[in-house]
Enzyme design. Sequence first.
Site, mmCIF file in Angstrom:
data_model
loop_
_atom_site.group_PDB
_atom_site.id
_atom_site.type_symbol
_atom_site.label_atom_id
_atom_site.label_comp_id
_atom_site.label_asym_id
_atom_site.label_seq_id
_atom_site.Cartn_x
_atom_site.Cartn_y
_atom_site.Cartn_z
ATOM 1 N N ASP A 80 80.056 62.932 89.981
ATOM 2 C CA ASP A 80 79.586 64.277 89.610
ATOM 3 C C ASP A 80 80.606 64.920 88.676
ATOM 4 O O ASP A 80 81.786 64.571 88.684
ATOM 5 C CB ASP A 80 79.391 65.167 90.857
ATOM 6 C CG ASP A 80 78.313 66.229 90.647
ATOM 7 O OD1 ASP A 80 77.236 66.123 91.258
ATOM 8 O OD2 ASP A 80 78.549 67.164 89.837
ATOM 9 N N LYS A 86 62.628 63.146 80.196
ATOM 10 C CA LYS A 86 62.076 62.541 81.418
ATOM 11 C C LYS A 86 61.000 61.494 81.082
ATOM 12 O O LYS A 86 60.864 60.497 81.788
ATOM 13 C CB LYS A 86 61.563 63.621 82.374
ATOM 14 C CG LYS A 86 62.684 64.523 82.918
ATOM 15 C CD LYS A 86 63.756 63.725 83.669
ATOM 16 C CE LYS A 86 64.806 64.597 84.325
ATOM 17 N NZ LYS A 86 65.850 63.820 85.037
ATOM 18 N N TYR A 129 63.392 68.867 77.972
ATOM 19 C CA TYR A 129 63.519 68.246 79.306
ATOM 20 C C TYR A 129 62.443 67.179 79.494
ATOM 21 O O TYR A 129 62.714 66.056 79.918
ATOM 22 C CB TYR A 129 63.403 69.345 80.363
ATOM 23 C CG TYR A 129 63.510 68.879 81.786
ATOM 24 C CD1 TYR A 129 64.745 68.606 82.366
ATOM 25 C CD2 TYR A 129 62.367 68.726 82.577
ATOM 26 C CE1 TYR A 129 64.842 68.191 83.690
ATOM 27 C CE2 TYR A 129 62.453 68.314 83.892
ATOM 28 C CZ TYR A 129 63.699 68.045 84.444
ATOM 29 O OH TYR A 129 63.789 67.626 85.750
ATOM 30 N N THR A 133 65.978 72.187 95.743
ATOM 31 C CA THR A 133 67.411 71.887 95.684
ATOM 32 C C THR A 133 68.146 73.216 95.534
ATOM 33 O O THR A 133 67.531 74.240 95.212
ATOM 34 C CB THR A 133 67.713 70.964 94.484
ATOM 35 O OG1 THR A 133 67.259 71.604 93.299
ATOM 36 C CG2 THR A 133 67.018 69.624 94.617
ATOM 37 N N ASN A 173 70.771 59.614 88.467
ATOM 38 C CA ASN A 173 70.057 60.839 88.833
ATOM 39 C C ASN A 173 70.545 62.122 88.180
ATOM 40 O O ASN A 173 69.782 63.080 88.042
ATOM 41 C CB ASN A 173 70.156 60.956 90.380
ATOM 42 C CG ASN A 173 69.863 62.333 90.894
ATOM 43 O OD1 ASN A 173 68.705 62.753 90.908
ATOM 44 N ND2 ASN A 173 70.886 63.048 91.321
HETATM 45 N N1 LIG Z 1 64.856 70.034 91.768
HETATM 46 C C1 LIG Z 1 63.724 69.765 91.156
HETATM 47 O O1 LIG Z 1 62.757 70.502 91.274
HETATM 48 C C2 LIG Z 1 63.606 68.522 90.312
HETATM 49 C C3 LIG Z 1 62.327 68.052 89.998
HETATM 50 C C4 LIG Z 1 62.206 66.912 89.231
HETATM 51 C C5 LIG Z 1 63.324 66.251 88.783
HETATM 52 N N2 LIG Z 1 64.558 66.729 89.093
HETATM 53 C C6 LIG Z 1 65.701 65.979 88.584
HETATM 54 O O2 LIG Z 1 66.503 65.590 89.689
HETATM 55 C C7 LIG Z 1 67.837 65.359 89.259
HETATM 56 C C8 LIG Z 1 68.778 66.086 90.178
HETATM 57 O O3 LIG Z 1 68.520 67.474 90.092
HETATM 58 P P1 LIG Z 1 68.718 68.465 91.333
HETATM 59 O O4 LIG Z 1 67.499 69.281 91.433
HETATM 60 O O5 LIG Z 1 69.219 67.721 92.508
HETATM 61 O O6 LIG Z 1 69.820 69.435 90.694
HETATM 62 P P2 LIG Z 1 71.229 69.931 91.212
HETATM 63 O O7 LIG Z 1 71.715 70.862 90.167
HETATM 64 O O8 LIG Z 1 71.123 70.397 92.627
HETATM 65 O O9 LIG Z 1 72.118 68.600 91.186
HETATM 66 C C9 LIG Z 1 72.465 67.977 89.986
HETATM 67 C C10 LIG Z 1 73.895 67.470 90.094
HETATM 68 O O10 LIG Z 1 74.201 66.807 88.850
HETATM 69 C C11 LIG Z 1 75.497 67.206 88.444
HETATM 70 N N3 LIG Z 1 75.621 67.113 86.991
HETATM 71 C C12 LIG Z 1 75.079 67.928 86.043
HETATM 72 N N4 LIG Z 1 75.475 67.547 84.834
HETATM 73 C C13 LIG Z 1 76.282 66.462 84.994
HETATM 74 C C14 LIG Z 1 77.004 65.631 84.106
HETATM 75 N N5 LIG Z 1 76.998 65.846 82.789
HETATM 76 N N6 LIG Z 1 77.728 64.606 84.608
HETATM 77 C C15 LIG Z 1 77.777 64.393 85.954
HETATM 78 N N7 LIG Z 1 77.115 65.157 86.838
HETATM 79 C C16 LIG Z 1 76.380 66.179 86.373
HETATM 80 C C17 LIG Z 1 75.632 68.654 88.922
HETATM 81 O O11 LIG Z 1 76.995 69.050 89.016
HETATM 82 C C18 LIG Z 1 74.926 68.594 90.265
HETATM 83 O O12 LIG Z 1 75.820 68.284 91.301
HETATM 84 C C19 LIG Z 1 67.886 65.816 87.802
HETATM 85 O O13 LIG Z 1 67.789 64.678 86.957
HETATM 86 C C20 LIG Z 1 66.655 66.697 87.670
HETATM 87 O O14 LIG Z 1 66.185 66.729 86.350
HETATM 88 C C21 LIG Z 1 64.728 67.838 89.865
#
Ligand SMILES: NC(=O)c1ccc[n+]([C@@H]2O[C@H](COP(=O)([O-])OP(=O)(O)OC[C@H]3O[C@@H](n4cnc5c(N)ncnc54)[C@H](O)[C@@H]3O)[C@@H](O)[C@H]2O)c1
Length: 249
Positions: free
Chosen positions: A33, A156, A152, A187, A86
Amino acid sequence: MSHTAIVTGGGSGLGYATAMLLAEKGVQVVVVDIDEANGQKTVEDIEKKGVKAVFVKADVAKVEDVKQYVQVAKDTFGTIDYFFNNAGISGSGQPFLNTDVDEIEQIVGINMLGALYGMRFVAEEMVKNGGGSIVNTASSAGVIGQSTVVTYSATKHGIVGMTKSMVAEYAKDGLRVNAVAPGPTETPMVKKYFEANPQMKESAEQGIPQKRLGTPEEVAELVVFLLTSKAAYINGDVIRIDGGFTSTK
Ligand SMILES: NC(=O)c1ccc[n+]([C@@H]2O[C@H](COP(=O)([O-])OP(=O)(O)OC[C@H]3O[C@@H](n4cnc5c(N)ncnc54)[C@H](O)[C@@H]3O)[C@@H](O)[C@H]2O)c1
């Protein structure tokens, strides 16, 4: 011997929930992270379960950082069996024609290049070792079009293409590569946004046939299933987990 997983974005949300579920199953975890405090906290929580874990502070958009987390995984645990590719960001939600070029570059850098770099260097290790299993995080916005998320959504959809094409090229080498496409999931990031905009939460829920958001734990169950040998004959698939959201589009 224990299996080893790399989880990017392991400090929060889907990455945290998946890292914890892997640990519950005895899998050692390399938590990657950019957020050091949260990443370290995940490692502490895993260690409390009596399972080994290591944190690597890395920006997935930087290729040297990606090589570094792969190296730490090899040095610490020997092999890499599972990879949850992820880490990602969502962007400002502005209409596309109001979006700064800087924001476009940042989203593409983290969500697309970051995932491709991870794929490039983790899959290389896996193929050398006879195979492995990878799950990429796509999104509903990776399977349908939606407004205010053009960049975005482009990244994706790119995740989906990368997933399918990797299988065409490397399934013969023992690689399984799948993607999950979550709908809106509660989240920490999403929770905070909806706390500030409660009317947005209600309208998001109304657009989902099951009338609620997903939970990180529900997504983690799917990711861990896909990573492990229980899903041995699932390859190149994109599994939607969205309470029926995209089925109605
Ligand atoms: N939450 C949703 O509704 C949702 C829906 C579909 C897809 N997603 C996808 O799920 C994945 C995780 O998202 P989430 O909702 O858990 O978000 P989140 O913000 O809770 O977690 C994402 C994590 O990634 C880390 N991060 C961000 N940029 C980074 C980088 N450059 N290098 C290393 N780490 C980095 C952040 O510090 C964080 O800990 C993402 O790819 C997001 O696009 C989320």
